[in-house]
Design a protein around this motif. Structure first.
Motif, mmCIF file in Angstrom:
data_model
loop_
_atom_site.group_PDB
_atom_site.id
_atom_site.type_symbol
_atom_site.label_atom_id
_atom_site.label_comp_id
_atom_site.label_asym_id
_atom_site.label_seq_id
_atom_site.Cartn_x
_atom_site.Cartn_y
_atom_site.Cartn_z
ATOM 1 N N ARG A 130 50.563 48.715 27.024
ATOM 2 C CA ARG A 130 50.434 48.850 28.372
ATOM 3 C C ARG A 130 49.326 50.204 28.150
ATOM 4 O O ARG A 130 49.720 50.825 27.404
ATOM 5 N N TYR A 139 39.928 43.247 38.759
ATOM 6 C CA TYR A 139 41.002 43.369 37.798
ATOM 7 C C TYR A 139 41.213 43.004 39.642
ATOM 8 O O TYR A 139 41.332 43.434 40.992
ATOM 9 N N THR A 180 45.194 40.994 40.957
ATOM 10 C CA THR A 180 47.154 40.885 40.798
ATOM 11 C C THR A 180 46.977 39.082 40.704
ATOM 12 O O THR A 180 46.402 38.417 42.135
ATOM 13 N N LEU A 237 50.088 44.527 37.837
ATOM 14 C CA LEU A 237 50.863 45.539 37.199
ATOM 15 C C LEU A 237 51.954 46.414 36.790
ATOM 16 O O LEU A 237 53.485 45.713 37.464
ATOM 17 N N ILE A 287 44.612 40.633 29.862
ATOM 18 C CA ILE A 287 45.547 41.170 30.234
ATOM 19 C C ILE A 287 46.102 40.526 31.453
ATOM 20 O O ILE A 287 45.955 39.721 31.662
ATOM 21 N N TYR A 302 48.325 48.460 33.109
ATOM 22 C CA TYR A 302 48.567 46.771 32.734
ATOM 23 C C TYR A 302 48.826 46.859 31.338
ATOM 24 O O TYR A 302 49.128 47.596 30.912
#
Length: 120
Positions: free
Chosen positions: A67, A78, A80, A39, A35, A56
């Motif tokens: 995606r 998660y 960033t 985003l 991943i 993602y």
């Protein structure tokens, strides 16, 4: 004696009943995904229109990149700025009947474990 005959008939009746397939089955499979660390804005066509959401960016074990909407991938940890390699459970509803008009089921992905987390 009457009770024995009665219960025997009930058991034979229950054993002879035709068992129907359930309306749907859940097919489960396991995958390894990478991943990406940010985003993306994405849109999906639904029955009533186009919806904007966050997605993602995912690469699977076959090196295919696609995606996944935030709602389709359950990943609570998660952050960033980190690239994750994760083990994922995919659950797909498979119908055992003809679907109703506009009835579709997209697969749901659940992150089971984080295999690797690297800062970008």
């Amino acid at each position: 004696m009457k009770n024995i005959i009665f219960y025997t008939l009930i058991v034979l009746f229950l054993l002879s009943c035709k068992k129907e397939k359930p309306e749907f089955e859940i097919r489960r499979s396991y995958h390894t995904f990478v991943i990406d660390g940010h985003l993306e804005e994405c849109s999906f066509q639904m029955f009533t229109g186009v919806f904007e959401t966050k997605c993602y960016r995912v690469t699977n074990e076959s090196n295919n990149t696609f995606r996944l909407a935030i709602g389709d991938l359950k990943f609570d940890a998660y952050e960033t700025g980190y690239r994750y390699t994760v083990r994922v459970l995919c659950e797909q509803k498979i119908l055992n009947r003809e679907p109703y008009q506009d009835e579709t089921y997209s697969p749901q992905y659940i992150v089971l474990e984080v295999l690797k987390k690297e800062k970008l």
